[in-house]
Design a protein around this motif. Sequence first.
Motif, PDB file in Angstrom:
ATOM      1  N   SER A 111       0.825  -1.218   0.000  1.00 47.26           N
ATOM      2  CA  SER A 111       0.000   0.000   0.000  1.00 47.26           C
ATOM      3  C   SER A 111       0.852   1.260   0.000  1.00 47.26           C
ATOM      4  CB  SER A 111      -0.922   0.012   1.218  1.00 47.26           C
ATOM      5  OG  SER A 111      -1.747  -1.099   1.223  1.00 47.26           O
ATOM      6  N   PHE A 112       1.873   1.276   0.842  1.00 47.83           N
ATOM      7  CA  PHE A 112       2.750   2.443   0.888  1.00 47.83           C
ATOM      8  C   PHE A 112       3.572   2.590  -0.389  1.00 47.83           C
ATOM      9  CE2 PHE A 112       2.015   2.306   5.495  1.00 47.83           C
ATOM     10  CZ  PHE A 112       1.757   3.642   5.712  1.00 47.83           C
ATOM     11  N   ALA A 113       4.022   1.483  -0.953  1.00 48.51           N
ATOM     12  CA  ALA A 113       4.828   1.541  -2.174  1.00 48.51           C
ATOM     13  C   ALA A 113       4.010   2.061  -3.353  1.00 48.51           C
ATOM     14  CB  ALA A 113       5.403   0.162  -2.494  1.00 48.51           C
ATOM     15  N   ILE A 114       2.824   1.510  -3.535  1.00 48.46           N
ATOM     16  CA  ILE A 114       1.979   1.948  -4.656  1.00 48.46           C
ATOM     17  C   ILE A 114       1.510   3.383  -4.446  1.00 48.46           C
ATOM     18  CG2 ILE A 114      -0.207   1.516  -5.849  1.00 48.46           C
ATOM     19  CD1 ILE A 114       0.312  -1.479  -5.369  1.00 48.46           C
ATOM     20  N   GLY A 115       1.186   3.728  -3.216  1.00 47.03           N
ATOM     21  CA  GLY A 115       0.793   5.105  -2.921  1.00 47.03           C
ATOM     22  C   GLY A 115       1.909   6.097  -3.199  1.00 47.03           C
ATOM     23  N   SER A 116       3.138   5.722  -2.869  1.00 46.81           N
ATOM     24  CA  SER A 116       4.283   6.595  -3.134  1.00 46.81           C
ATOM     25  C   SER A 116       4.508   6.791  -4.628  1.00 46.81           C
ATOM     26  CB  SER A 116       5.551   6.013  -2.505  1.00 46.81           C
ATOM     27  OG  SER A 116       5.408   5.908  -1.127  1.00 46.81           O
ATOM     28  N   VAL A 117       4.397   5.714  -5.376  1.00 40.26           N
ATOM     29  CA  VAL A 117       4.571   5.812  -6.829  1.00 40.26           C
ATOM     30  C   VAL A 117       3.462   6.662  -7.438  1.00 40.26           C
ATOM     31  CG1 VAL A 117       4.541   4.475  -8.979  1.00 40.26           C
ATOM     32  CG2 VAL A 117       5.921   3.726  -7.064  1.00 40.26           C
ATOM     33  N   TYR A 118       2.240   6.496  -6.943  1.00 37.21           N
ATOM     34  CA  TYR A 118       1.139   7.325  -7.441  1.00 37.21           C
ATOM     35  C   TYR A 118       1.396   8.806  -7.173  1.00 37.21           C
ATOM     36  CZ  TYR A 118      -3.308   9.711  -7.639  1.00 37.21           C
ATOM     37  OH  TYR A 118      -4.287  10.613  -7.903  1.00 37.21           O
ATOM     38  N   LEU A 119       1.822   9.136  -5.965  1.00 39.60           N
ATOM     39  CA  LEU A 119       2.109  10.537  -5.648  1.00 39.60           C
ATOM     40  C   LEU A 119       3.228  11.089  -6.529  1.00 39.60           C
ATOM     41  CD1 LEU A 119       1.834  10.509  -1.761  1.00 39.60           C
ATOM     42  CD2 LEU A 119       0.230  11.500  -3.406  1.00 39.60           C
ATOM     43  N   PHE A 120       4.241  10.264  -6.777  1.00 35.73           N
ATOM     44  CA  PHE A 120       5.324  10.693  -7.656  1.00 35.73           C
ATOM     45  C   PHE A 120       4.812  10.938  -9.073  1.00 35.73           C
ATOM     46  CE2 PHE A 120       8.554   9.542 -10.810  1.00 35.73           C
ATOM     47  CZ  PHE A 120       9.495  10.519 -10.541  1.00 35.73           C
ATOM     48  N   LEU A 121       4.041   9.992  -9.594  1.00 36.93           N
ATOM     49  CA  LEU A 121       3.536  10.132 -10.963  1.00 36.93           C
ATOM     50  C   LEU A 121       2.597  11.328 -11.097  1.00 36.93           C
ATOM     51  CD1 LEU A 121       2.793   6.413 -11.900  1.00 36.93           C
ATOM     52  CD2 LEU A 121       4.689   7.841 -12.713  1.00 36.93           C
ATOM     53  N   ARG A 122       1.831  11.597 -10.077  1.00 41.25           N
ATOM     54  CA  ARG A 122       0.842  12.672 -10.184  1.00 41.25           C
ATOM     55  C   ARG A 122       1.442  14.052  -9.989  1.00 41.25           C
ATOM     56  NH1 ARG A 122      -5.012  13.470  -7.311  1.00 41.25           N
ATOM     57  NH2 ARG A 122      -5.367  15.509  -8.225  1.00 41.25           N
TER      58      ARG A 122
END
Length: 133
Positions: A111-122
């Motif tokens: 959850s934290f890994a995917i959330g971090s990647v999403y924040l980076f991409l956005r």
Amino acid sequence: MKLKEKKNIAIVSEQSKNIFNRLFPKENGKNALYLFLILILYSIIVLVGISQHEMWRDEIEPWLIGSFSNSLSDFFYNMKMGSNPYIWYLILHFVSKVTLNPVIVQLTHISFAIGSVYLFLRFSPFSVIQKLL
């Protein structure tokens, strides 16, 4: 004035039609699709990788401290010997109240890994190619 409002409403409703523009509202249609595909590809890779991963002692230690502490005072006493950030122990303490299965630690990591990647991409100011790298 009314014509301008109708155009704005049409633009907003057109953008909110697909999930890509909802997840990445600052991007145009094609870039939003690419960023969404990057996020999905990353999620699949992480899920496959973590399903084959055996947890080591340094990953189980915070889980044991969090799950076998009976109260928050007991938890804070036990966590002072830990090697990870205290917030991680606290998160695992509350997650351990849901289930005592250690797989939940891996799901929390995901959850934290995917959330971090999403924040980076956005929110990062890079181009799509740079974000992919």
